[in-house]
Design a protein around this motif. Structure first.
Motif, mmCIF file in Angstrom:
data_model
loop_
_atom_site.group_PDB
_atom_site.id
_atom_site.type_symbol
_atom_site.label_atom_id
_atom_site.label_comp_id
_atom_site.label_asym_id
_atom_site.label_seq_id
_atom_site.Cartn_x
_atom_site.Cartn_y
_atom_site.Cartn_z
ATOM 1 N N VAL A 1 41.388 34.733 25.791
ATOM 2 C CA VAL A 1 42.460 33.661 26.058
ATOM 3 C C VAL A 1 41.694 33.068 27.198
ATOM 4 C CG1 VAL A 1 44.533 34.019 27.516
ATOM 5 C CG2 VAL A 1 44.063 35.780 25.917
ATOM 6 N N GLN B 1 47.728 30.248 31.909
ATOM 7 C CA GLN B 1 47.203 31.451 30.817
ATOM 8 C C GLN B 1 48.747 31.937 30.398
ATOM 9 O OE1 GLN B 1 48.155 34.722 32.457
ATOM 10 N NE2 GLN B 1 47.826 35.564 30.343
ATOM 11 N N SER C 1 49.064 32.824 26.390
ATOM 12 C CA SER C 1 49.438 34.159 26.162
ATOM 13 C C SER C 1 50.646 34.323 25.103
ATOM 14 C CB SER C 1 49.605 34.917 27.236
ATOM 15 O OG SER C 1 49.560 36.236 27.087
ATOM 16 N N LYS D 1 50.501 35.510 21.033
ATOM 17 C CA LYS D 1 51.728 36.581 20.612
ATOM 18 C C LYS D 1 52.342 36.178 19.364
ATOM 19 C CE LYS D 1 55.135 39.609 22.028
ATOM 20 N NZ LYS D 1 56.108 40.196 23.050
#
Lengths: 103, 103
Positions: free
Chosen positions: B31, B42, B46, B50
């Motif tokens: 990441v 971030q 993220s 997902k």
DNA sequence: ATAATATATCAATATATCTCGATGCATGAA
DNA sequence: TTCATGCATCGAGATATATTGATATATTAT
């Protein structure tokens, strides 16, 4: 990029998937046929048809006051793949019922 | 139907297209590598990872505190076609720059 | 010209999605 | 245990998309 997003955006809606599949199955239908088969108001259908057309899936053939929509030909491989993938989906596509007064 | 919509919905966003292409080009990235290359916060990355993962495009390999994302294998034909289509798009994918402290 | 039919577009509202900042959780080092 | 790092998730606000009802345009019949 833009046309890619338009293409995947067009099939990112259940209503449009059903309309697209309906046209794929019935070859050439006018707006009121869809209106009749799906029991949706016309403005809603017209809007979705425009999105599908601008995404390259559909073409229109205007005859008098009717607009006949069909799957655009030739269709590039990517859109063909998408159509095929949609054909695998399990959802209820209504029967064709003549929707216009000119039956 | 649901998984189809998840799949096309996942690629209906420019940010995700760029991240997906970045991973496709760099094989396995964590990441913070993406964070570093794209200059995004971030949480945003993220979230997109997902969505791409749940759409079946990515798999994760957790090693210690790192989460390494890569293109899921095997990948079905439909998603392969989508990835190929994305590879034809002309957009700037940033160079890989090691983003983590473990450099 | 008037009326009816078929389709397209607009404005307002409802719903979904994206982004950010904050917070939580896990891992590993000190 | 305490702290730093990497990652995931949540809530709030911003933006985008879908739906509806009203209206506009176009064609054809009377």
């Amino acid at each position: 990029m833009d046309i890619f997003l338009k293409t995947v955006g067009a099939v990112n809606d259940e209503t449009r998937l059903r309309i697209l599949r309906f046209i794929d199955l019935n070859k050439e239908v006018c707006v009121c046929d869809i209106e009749n088969a799906f029991d949706m108001i016309q403005s809603r259908i017209s809007r979705h048809l425009k999105i599908l057309k601008e995404a390259g899936f559909l073409s229109v053939n205007r005859k008098g006051r009717w607009a006949y929509y069909s799957i655009r030909t030739p269709l590039d491989k990517f859109r063909q793949n998408i159509l095929e993938e949609i054909s695998f989906l399990e959802f209820n596509i209504p029967e064709f019922k003549q929707g216009c007064k000119n039956g």
